[in-house]
Write a protein that holds these residues in place. Sequence first.
Motif, short mmCIF file in Angstrom:
data_model
loop_
_atom_site.label_atom_id
_atom_site.label_comp_id
_atom_site.label_asym_id
_atom_site.label_seq_id
_atom_site.Cartn_x
_atom_site.Cartn_y
_atom_site.Cartn_z
N UNK A 273 0.83 -1.21 0.00
CA UNK A 273 0.00 0.00 0.00
C UNK A 273 0.86 1.25 0.00
N UNK A 274 1.96 1.22 0.72
CA UNK A 274 2.85 2.38 0.76
C UNK A 274 3.33 2.74 -0.64
N UNK A 275 3.77 1.74 -1.40
CA UNK A 275 4.22 2.00 -2.77
C UNK A 275 3.08 2.54 -3.63
N UNK A 276 1.91 1.94 -3.53
CA UNK A 276 0.78 2.38 -4.36
C UNK A 276 0.36 3.80 -4.02
N UNK A 277 0.35 4.17 -2.73
CA UNK A 277 -0.06 5.51 -2.34
C UNK A 277 0.95 6.57 -2.79
N UNK A 278 2.24 6.27 -2.64
CA UNK A 278 3.25 7.24 -3.07
C UNK A 278 3.25 7.36 -4.59
N UNK A 279 3.04 6.25 -5.29
CA UNK A 279 2.96 6.29 -6.75
C UNK A 279 1.79 7.15 -7.21
N UNK A 423 2.53 11.93 7.56
CA UNK A 423 2.90 11.54 6.19
C UNK A 423 1.90 10.53 5.65
N UNK A 424 1.58 9.51 6.45
CA UNK A 424 0.62 8.50 6.01
C UNK A 424 -0.74 9.11 5.73
N UNK A 425 -1.16 10.04 6.57
CA UNK A 425 -2.43 10.73 6.33
C UNK A 425 -2.39 11.55 5.05
N UNK A 426 -1.28 12.20 4.80
CA UNK A 426 -1.14 13.05 3.62
C UNK A 426 -1.27 12.25 2.33
N UNK A 427 -0.73 11.02 2.30
CA UNK A 427 -0.80 10.22 1.07
C UNK A 427 -2.04 9.34 1.02
N UNK A 428 -2.90 9.42 2.06
CA UNK A 428 -4.14 8.66 2.06
C UNK A 428 -4.01 7.20 2.44
N UNK A 429 -2.96 6.86 3.17
CA UNK A 429 -2.70 5.48 3.58
C UNK A 429 -3.79 5.03 4.55
N UNK A 430 -4.29 3.79 4.38
CA UNK A 430 -5.38 3.28 5.21
C UNK A 430 -5.01 2.05 6.02
N UNK A 431 -3.81 1.53 5.84
CA UNK A 431 -3.45 0.26 6.48
C UNK A 431 -2.91 0.42 7.88
N UNK A 451 -7.20 7.28 11.79
CA UNK A 451 -8.35 7.62 10.97
C UNK A 451 -9.01 6.39 10.35
N UNK A 452 -8.46 5.21 10.60
CA UNK A 452 -9.06 3.97 10.11
C UNK A 452 -8.85 2.88 11.16
N UNK A 453 -9.57 2.97 12.27
CA UNK A 453 -9.32 2.03 13.39
C UNK A 453 -10.04 0.70 13.25
N UNK A 454 -10.37 0.29 12.04
CA UNK A 454 -11.19 -0.91 11.86
C UNK A 454 -10.37 -2.11 11.40
N UNK A 455 -9.03 -2.00 11.47
CA UNK A 455 -8.20 -3.09 10.98
C UNK A 455 -8.15 -4.28 11.92
N UNK A 456 -8.53 -4.06 13.19
CA UNK A 456 -8.53 -5.13 14.19
C UNK A 456 -7.16 -5.80 14.28
N UNK A 457 -6.14 -5.00 14.56
CA UNK A 457 -4.78 -5.52 14.62
C UNK A 457 -4.34 -5.64 16.05
N UNK A 458 -3.21 -6.36 16.21
CA UNK A 458 -2.59 -6.46 17.52
C UNK A 458 -1.86 -5.15 17.80
N UNK A 459 -2.29 -4.40 18.76
CA UNK A 459 -1.69 -3.11 19.04
C UNK A 459 -1.22 -2.99 20.45
N UNK A 460 -1.43 -1.83 21.03
CA UNK A 460 -0.97 -1.62 22.39
C UNK A 460 -1.83 -2.38 23.38
N UNK A 461 -1.19 -2.78 24.43
CA UNK A 461 -1.93 -3.51 25.46
C UNK A 461 -2.34 -2.54 26.58
#
Length: 461
Positions: A273-279, A423-431, A451-461
């Motif tokens: 996604x990083x490559x696609x957003x910067x491209x 930076x991620x917000x500026x390029x529209x990154x969602x991951x 801005x996209x807290x729906x990924x359901x990832x392992x984060x802070x405890x």
Amino acid sequence: MPNSAASPPSAPPPTAHFYPAETPRGEVVVYSGALDGQSGTRFFKAEGSVSLRWSPSPAMQWSATSPEFDIGFDPTTGHLALEEIRITVPEKHPFRVTPRTPPQQDDARWNGRGPQPRIVVGTPDARDLTHATFLLANLPVMPVAGTLRDKSTWYAGRTVLTGANWKVTLDAPHDHQETQRDLKENGGYAATHTGRVEREDGSDFSTQDLQDVLHILRYALSLACGRWTSPILPVAYNNAAEPTWSEWASPLVSPWRTSFGLVDSHHPEQLQELFARIAAAWADPLKQEVVQRAIYYLIDANDPHPLELAVSSAQSGLELLAWSELVEDRQAHTAGTYKMLKAHESMRELLALHSIDPMFPPELTELSSVAAKLTNLSVGDGPEILTRMRNGVMHPTRTKPKFTSDEWYDAWCLARHYLQLAILGYIGYQGTHRDPAVKVHWTGQIEDVPWNPSNSVTGRQ
């Protein structure tokens, strides 16, 4: 892990590059043969080579010998030439590397070595390119990459990136684990991947298109691993499958160090996604400029020596993005009203655009003691604390508080947390990403972007 069992029928071999790196730290020869030399006003003939050498830092160099003598003597002045000796490649299309044969000792009256300036060889404005290959240095290998084969060995080593009608394939060699171990133990530089770039739809492209995508790749990969890495010695092929263009230049590569990058090695979807957003951002000249500069600031900020300068670099990146978003893109302010904002106020507005919490994360415990030292805080959030700390360094007085290295360390984590997310917000990154505000990461740990807290990832405890 490499496996010597029978290779899966679908596993391809790694990409071959026109200028191979015979060993990860070995020199990469791009030309050998006749050379033209100049010392002051004197011209001479020589034999030698042009190559990429990794030590003490990656650089193109020439080495040459000549049967002529007194090369440094300028006959027009009668004195030694003060200018550096210049060596050039006489052939127009030197797409060949012949075995080097050392001259006979009796014939070599002069030998020398020096830096080789950037050279573009071949057809500079070719428009019928079908693909290009290149080398990469100091790029970590993703253990969940696609399968490759090398003779009877198959292993995980391929990463494919797509975006803006580009397809980029990154391949690690079968012995990549040994190279990674060597880099971790000894630092420095080594070739870690070969790469291939082509259009997703198979259409032709120009040398200018190729240079654009190589720049996109440089910034995407460097942002991903938190230090500079660049495509090296690219060679482009035309639709007759002939090499037609190459750039010989000293690459922008940082020495190996512990990565502060935002991509986790077990989550290749982040890099994709990083490559696609910067491209996608590259199509807008202003966004292209802002992305490049913001990544420069973040990579500078990733170097904690000293911490005060690293924090200042991150804040400069935040100020760049605040101006770009608030004035140029969203027009929330005119240039005049923006200049009336204090630094922490513009930073706070930038963070609000992307739902980034201005209050510092609770795990950055030392920032509470910083806030206690700073009197007359209007809010006491992260942007104001960072601004006050930087102002204390830039405009020191006898009465301003001093901060411990632990306090500066937490400020450094916070500043990079803000800049990376901005930076991620500026390029529209969602991951997802690896958050600098989480001081202890384990492999595979990732966090949502706010801005996209729906990924359901392992984060802070």
